[in-house]
Motif scaffolding. Structure first.
Motif, PDB file in Angstrom:
ATOM      1  N   MET A   1     -15.102 -36.575 -37.669  1.00 27.24           N
ATOM      2  CA  MET A   1     -13.668 -36.464 -37.481  1.00 27.24           C
ATOM      3  C   MET A   1     -13.384 -36.084 -36.029  1.00 27.24           C
ATOM      4  N   SER A   2     -12.501 -36.806 -35.399  1.00 25.86           N
ATOM      5  CA  SER A   2     -12.200 -36.513 -33.999  1.00 25.86           C
ATOM      6  C   SER A   2     -11.265 -35.306 -33.885  1.00 25.86           C
ATOM      7  N   ILE A   3     -11.206 -34.760 -32.696  1.00 25.85           N
ATOM      8  CA  ILE A   3     -10.353 -33.604 -32.427  1.00 25.85           C
ATOM      9  C   ILE A   3      -8.997 -34.126 -31.949  1.00 25.85           C
ATOM     10  N   VAL A   4      -7.930 -33.743 -32.642  1.00 28.70           N
ATOM     11  CA  VAL A   4      -6.586 -34.209 -32.294  1.00 28.70           C
ATOM     12  C   VAL A   4      -5.705 -33.005 -31.979  1.00 28.70           C
ATOM     13  N   ILE A   5      -5.085 -33.052 -30.802  1.00 29.85           N
ATOM     14  CA  ILE A   5      -4.144 -32.022 -30.377  1.00 29.85           C
ATOM     15  C   ILE A   5      -2.775 -32.672 -30.212  1.00 29.85           C
ATOM     16  N   ASP A   6      -1.773 -32.080 -30.837  1.00 23.46           N
ATOM     17  CA  ASP A   6      -0.398 -32.554 -30.739  1.00 23.46           C
ATOM     18  C   ASP A   6       0.256 -31.851 -29.552  1.00 23.46           C
ATOM     19  N   GLU A   7       0.336 -32.568 -28.435  1.00 28.03           N
ATOM     20  CA  GLU A   7       0.851 -31.954 -27.214  1.00 28.03           C
ATOM     21  C   GLU A   7       2.323 -31.585 -27.325  1.00 28.03           C
ATOM     22  N   SER A   8       3.087 -32.296 -28.131  1.00 29.02           N
ATOM     23  CA  SER A   8       4.504 -31.944 -28.271  1.00 29.02           C
ATOM     24  C   SER A   8       4.654 -30.580 -28.956  1.00 29.02           C
ATOM     25  N   ALA A   9       3.775 -30.267 -29.909  1.00 28.22           N
ATOM     26  CA  ALA A   9       3.810 -28.942 -30.543  1.00 28.22           C
ATOM     27  C   ALA A   9       3.495 -27.860 -29.511  1.00 28.22           C
ATOM     28  N   LEU A  10       2.522 -28.133 -28.649  1.00 25.30           N
ATOM     29  CA  LEU A  10       2.181 -27.173 -27.594  1.00 25.30           C
ATOM     30  C   LEU A  10       3.340 -26.985 -26.621  1.00 25.30           C
ATOM     31  N   GLU A  11       3.970 -28.078 -26.222  1.00 29.40           N
ATOM     32  CA  GLU A  11       5.094 -27.990 -25.290  1.00 29.40           C
ATOM     33  C   GLU A  11       6.251 -27.214 -25.910  1.00 29.40           C
ATOM     34  N   ASN A  12       6.485 -27.416 -27.209  1.00 29.30           N
ATOM     35  CA  ASN A  12       7.539 -26.659 -27.892  1.00 29.30           C
ATOM     36  C   ASN A  12       7.220 -25.167 -27.910  1.00 29.30           C
ATOM     37  N   MET A  13       5.963 -24.823 -28.199  1.00 29.07           N
ATOM     38  CA  MET A  13       5.570 -23.415 -28.197  1.00 29.07           C
ATOM     39  C   MET A  13       5.652 -22.830 -26.786  1.00 29.07           C
ATOM     40  N   GLN A  14       5.323 -23.631 -25.795  1.00 29.13           N
ATOM     41  CA  GLN A  14       5.391 -23.167 -24.409  1.00 29.13           C
ATOM     42  C   GLN A  14       6.840 -22.841 -24.036  1.00 29.13           C
ATOM     43  N   MET A  15       7.773 -23.690 -24.442  1.00 27.91           N
ATOM     44  CA  MET A  15       9.186 -23.421 -24.170  1.00 27.91           C
ATOM     45  C   MET A  15       9.655 -22.176 -24.918  1.00 27.91           C
ATOM     46  N   LEU A  16       9.207 -22.024 -26.144  1.00 32.56           N
ATOM     47  CA  LEU A  16       9.619 -20.899 -26.977  1.00 32.56           C
ATOM     48  C   LEU A  16       9.064 -19.571 -26.461  1.00 32.56           C
ATOM     49  N   LEU A  17       7.804 -19.563 -26.056  1.00 28.80           N
ATOM     50  CA  LEU A  17       7.126 -18.319 -25.685  1.00 28.80           C
ATOM     51  C   LEU A  17       7.207 -17.975 -24.202  1.00 28.80           C
ATOM     52  N   GLY A  18       7.507 -18.954 -23.370  1.00 22.74           N
ATOM     53  CA  GLY A  18       7.617 -18.700 -21.933  1.00 22.74           C
ATOM     54  C   GLY A  18       6.337 -18.154 -21.349  1.00 22.74           C
ATOM     55  N   GLU A  19       6.460 -17.032 -20.625  1.00 22.06           N
ATOM     56  CA  GLU A  19       5.288 -16.496 -19.924  1.00 22.06           C
ATOM     57  C   GLU A  19       4.244 -15.886 -20.857  1.00 22.06           C
ATOM     58  N   GLN A  20       4.573 -15.707 -22.124  1.00 20.67           N
ATOM     59  CA  GLN A  20       3.598 -15.196 -23.095  1.00 20.67           C
ATOM     60  C   GLN A  20       2.755 -16.319 -23.698  1.00 20.67           C
ATOM     61  N   PHE A  21       3.080 -17.550 -23.348  1.00 23.67           N
ATOM     62  CA  PHE A  21       2.435 -18.703 -23.967  1.00 23.67           C
ATOM     63  C   PHE A  21       0.918 -18.718 -23.772  1.00 23.67           C
ATOM     64  N   GLU A  22       0.468 -18.576 -22.539  1.00 19.38           N
ATOM     65  CA  GLU A  22      -0.970 -18.689 -22.257  1.00 19.38           C
ATOM     66  C   GLU A  22      -1.772 -17.630 -23.023  1.00 19.38           C
ATOM     67  N   ASP A  23      -1.322 -16.391 -22.986  1.00 18.74           N
ATOM     68  CA  ASP A  23      -2.026 -15.327 -23.720  1.00 18.74           C
ATOM     69  C   ASP A  23      -2.011 -15.601 -25.221  1.00 18.74           C
ATOM     70  N   THR A  24      -0.902 -16.131 -25.704  1.00 14.36           N
ATOM     71  CA  THR A  24      -0.786 -16.426 -27.130  1.00 14.36           C
ATOM     72  C   THR A  24      -1.731 -17.542 -27.535  1.00 14.36           C
ATOM     73  N   VAL A  25      -1.898 -18.551 -26.701  1.00 14.49           N
ATOM     74  CA  VAL A  25      -2.848 -19.637 -27.002  1.00 14.49           C
ATOM     75  C   VAL A  25      -4.270 -19.093 -27.046  1.00 14.49           C
ATOM     76  N   HIS A  26      -4.615 -18.247 -26.103  1.00 11.88           N
ATOM     77  CA  HIS A  26      -5.963 -17.653 -26.118  1.00 11.88           C
ATOM     78  C   HIS A  26      -6.184 -16.826 -27.385  1.00 11.88           C
TER      79      HIS A  26
END
Length: 114
Positions: free
Chosen positions: A1-26
């Motif tokens: 099974m290949s690895i699939v990332i939905d970039e639109s979901a990430l972009e939405n979370m990035q807009m929602l979380l702002g500067e907390q986004f990177e730490d939240t992804v980690h």
């Protein structure tokens, strides 16, 4: 099974979380590992806990765009509920590579987008 990332979901979370986004992804990536580990540990002795961990992994992965990991966790959750050991065994074999691959792709996306 290949690895699939939905970039639109990430972009939405990035807009929602702002500067907390990177730490939240980690944090989310470490949660993928923790939940997968907890799922593996509970598989043969606590069915309810295994189902709960699969459900949490499914939701967590979906929220941060790890679509293929979320789909696999969903398959695991349903197979555990239905006691379908063959599907559980197949999905478990795929779990570690999905966690590692999803984490890697999310971190790669972060390095380009932030």
């Amino acid at each position: 099974m290949s690895i699939v990332i939905d970039e639109s979901a990430l972009e939405n979370m990035q807009m929602l979380l702002g500067e907390q986004f990177e730490d939240t992804v980690h944090f989310c990536c470490s949660e993928f590992e923790r939940l997968a580990s907890e799922l593996m540990l509970s598989l043969n002795h606590d069915q309810e806990a295994a189902i709960r961990h699969a459900h949490s992994l499914k939701s967590n992965a979906a929220q941060f765009g790890a679509s293929s990991l979320s789909d696999l966790a969903k398959t695991l959750e349903h197979a555990l509920i239905q006691n379908d050991q063959g599907v559980v065994d197949n999905a478990i074999q795929e779990l570690s590579s999905q966690v590692v691959g999803s984490k890697s792709k999310l971190e790669q996306w972060l390095s380009v987008k932030t």
